[in-house]
Design a protein around this motif. Structure first.
Motif, PDB file in Angstrom:
ATOM      1  N   CYS A 242       0.872  -1.183   0.000  1.00  0.00           N
ATOM      2  CA  CYS A 242       0.000   0.000   0.000  1.00  0.00           C
ATOM      3  C   CYS A 242       0.902   1.224   0.000  1.00  0.00           C
ATOM      4  N   ILE A 243       0.794   2.041  -1.021  1.00  0.00           N
ATOM      5  CA  ILE A 243       1.693   3.186  -1.161  1.00  0.00           C
ATOM      6  C   ILE A 243       0.905   4.493  -1.059  1.00  0.00           C
ATOM      7  N   VAL A 244       1.366   5.343  -0.147  1.00  0.00           N
ATOM      8  CA  VAL A 244       0.753   6.659   0.044  1.00  0.00           C
ATOM      9  C   VAL A 244       1.772   7.697  -0.407  1.00  0.00           C
TER      10      VAL A 244
ATOM     11  N   GLY B 111       9.782   9.116  -7.782  1.00  0.00           N
ATOM     12  CA  GLY B 111       9.940   7.725  -8.199  1.00  0.00           C
ATOM     13  C   GLY B 111       9.034   7.324  -9.339  1.00  0.00           C
ATOM     14  N   SER B 112       8.387   6.178  -9.173  1.00  0.00           N
ATOM     15  CA  SER B 112       7.605   5.611 -10.277  1.00  0.00           C
ATOM     16  C   SER B 112       6.392   6.480 -10.620  1.00  0.00           C
ATOM     17  N   PHE B 113       5.916   7.289  -9.676  1.00  0.00           N
ATOM     18  CA  PHE B 113       4.757   8.143  -9.948  1.00  0.00           C
ATOM     19  C   PHE B 113       5.101   9.139 -11.055  1.00  0.00           C
TER      20      PHE B 113
ATOM     21  N   ASP C 230       6.690   9.936   0.440  1.00  0.00           N
ATOM     22  CA  ASP C 230       5.829   8.772   0.202  1.00  0.00           C
ATOM     23  C   ASP C 230       6.281   7.625   1.103  1.00  0.00           C
ATOM     24  N   TYR C 231       5.486   6.588   1.174  1.00  0.00           N
ATOM     25  CA  TYR C 231       5.871   5.421   1.977  1.00  0.00           C
ATOM     26  C   TYR C 231       5.042   4.221   1.547  1.00  0.00           C
ATOM     27  N   LYS C 232       5.568   3.061   1.931  1.00  0.00           N
ATOM     28  CA  LYS C 232       4.921   1.791   1.579  1.00  0.00           C
ATOM     29  C   LYS C 232       4.595   1.025   2.860  1.00  0.00           C
TER      30      LYS C 232
ATOM     31  N   LEU D 239      13.646   3.791   6.705  1.00  0.00           N
ATOM     32  CA  LEU D 239      14.063   4.720   5.648  1.00  0.00           C
ATOM     33  C   LEU D 239      14.326   3.981   4.337  1.00  0.00           C
ATOM     34  N   ASP D 240      14.172   2.641   4.376  1.00  0.00           N
ATOM     35  CA  ASP D 240      14.226   1.839   3.139  1.00  0.00           C
ATOM     36  C   ASP D 240      12.874   1.803   2.443  1.00  0.00           C
ATOM     37  N   THR D 241      11.819   2.136   3.171  1.00  0.00           N
ATOM     38  CA  THR D 241      10.463   1.937   2.638  1.00  0.00           C
ATOM     39  C   THR D 241       9.671   3.239   2.552  1.00  0.00           C
TER      40      THR D 241
ATOM     41  N   PHE E 254      20.826   5.287  -2.009  1.00  0.00           N
ATOM     42  CA  PHE E 254      21.434   4.045  -2.525  1.00  0.00           C
ATOM     43  C   PHE E 254      20.995   3.804  -3.962  1.00  0.00           C
ATOM     44  N   ARG E 255      19.690   3.970  -4.241  1.00  0.00           N
ATOM     45  CA  ARG E 255      19.204   3.738  -5.611  1.00  0.00           C
ATOM     46  C   ARG E 255      19.972   4.582  -6.614  1.00  0.00           C
ATOM     47  N   GLU E 256      20.246   5.843  -6.215  1.00  0.00           N
ATOM     48  CA  GLU E 256      20.865   6.793  -7.155  1.00  0.00           C
ATOM     49  C   GLU E 256      22.365   6.967  -6.931  1.00  0.00           C
TER      50      GLU E 256
END
Ligand code: TMP
Ligand code: ASP
Length: 237
Positions: free
Chosen positions: A92-94, A100-102, A176-178, A196-198, A215-217
């Motif tokens: 569930c992503i708020v 990101g993907s949005f 955002d968060y998951k 902070l990973d999610t 880390f991703r970037e």
């Protein structure tokens, strides 16, 4: 006292162990960090223990504010006792800001305020790259019931109402968060982790990134100094 026994599940960043009480597990936060559905992986010393403490801090805050969850107590530097949930295979992503993907999917500029915050479901399946899924498909595929869908949406919004001001008070933007949920004796409960990973967290003024996007970037300065700064500013240590 709950006694840790056999390994039940070894995930990307956490391992779950049984205890001598079937209703409880031990979650061990490992030093692994992954991104892009495991295409990128590294070990960062101390991240497991950091995430254990950070997750405990957030889950306790949520509990104090009336959002019950699976967290019970810290067991060691990198382990906590949690309730044993039967997890729903959905994320569930708020989102309070576009990132990101949005941005990629909808062609929206990074940082745009999303008001009201958006909510989306993703199917939890790395092999399929966690595709977005909707209520109709969840119902038809028997992945969740109407009641469960309503409950996770409501709780996800309440989490936003609690955490957005918490980070705002520390001069951060909760971008955002998951969240993930599971069933405990038939009732929906917040599970998994809030670390902070999610989520995405930016400095309020400079918009500097303080989350796993570092880390991703491959951002200069690494990950842990930024994670520790978030912890410091929110009053964790
Ligand atoms: P996204 O912009 O890549 O869709 O991610 C939205 C938020 O959800 C972001 O804070 C990262 C988090 N997230 C996870 O924690 N795990 C995942 O598997 C995915 C896809 C996103
Ligand atoms: N959580 C996923 C992974 O660790 C995707 C991501 O966060 O980028 O691979």
């Amino acid at each position: 006292m709950k006694k840790k026994s056999e390994l039940l599940y070894h995930g990307k960043t956490k391992s779950l162990y049984a205890t001598d009480e079937p209703d409880y597990l031990v979650a061990k936060f490992n030093d692994d960090i992954t991104a892009f559905n495991q295409k990128k992986h590294a070990i960062i010393e101390g991240k497991g223990s950091f995430s254990n403490h950070f997750n405990a801090f957030i889950m306790q805050k949520l509990k104090e504010e009336g959002v019950d969850n699976h967290f019970q107590s810290k067991l060691s530097e990198n382990q906590s006792i949690i309730k044993h949930l039967k997890m729903l295979p959905i994320e569930c992503i708020v989102r309070n800001r576009a990132a990101g993907s949005f941005c990629k999917r909808f062609g929206i500029e990074k940082g745009q305020i999303l008001d009201p915050a958006t909510f989306e479901f993703c199917l939890k399946d790395d092999a399929l790259s966690d595709p977005m899924i909707n209520e109709s498909i969840l119902l038809t595929l028997n992945l969740a019931t109407k009641g469960q869908i309503a409950a996770v949406k409501k709780i996800s919004q309440r989490v936003n109402n609690i955490l957005e001001p918490l980070f705002d008070d520390s001069q951060f933007i909760l971008v955002d968060y998951k969240l993930e949920f599971g069933l405990f004796h038939g009732a929906i409960l917040l599970g998994d982790e809030f670390t902070l990973d999610t989520c995405r967290i930016w400095d309020h003024d400079t918009k500097e990134i303080f989350d796993k996007d570092r880390f991703r970037e491959d951002l200069e300065g690494g990950v842990m100094p930024f994670y520790h700064e978030v912890a410091r500013r929110v009053g964790l240590r």
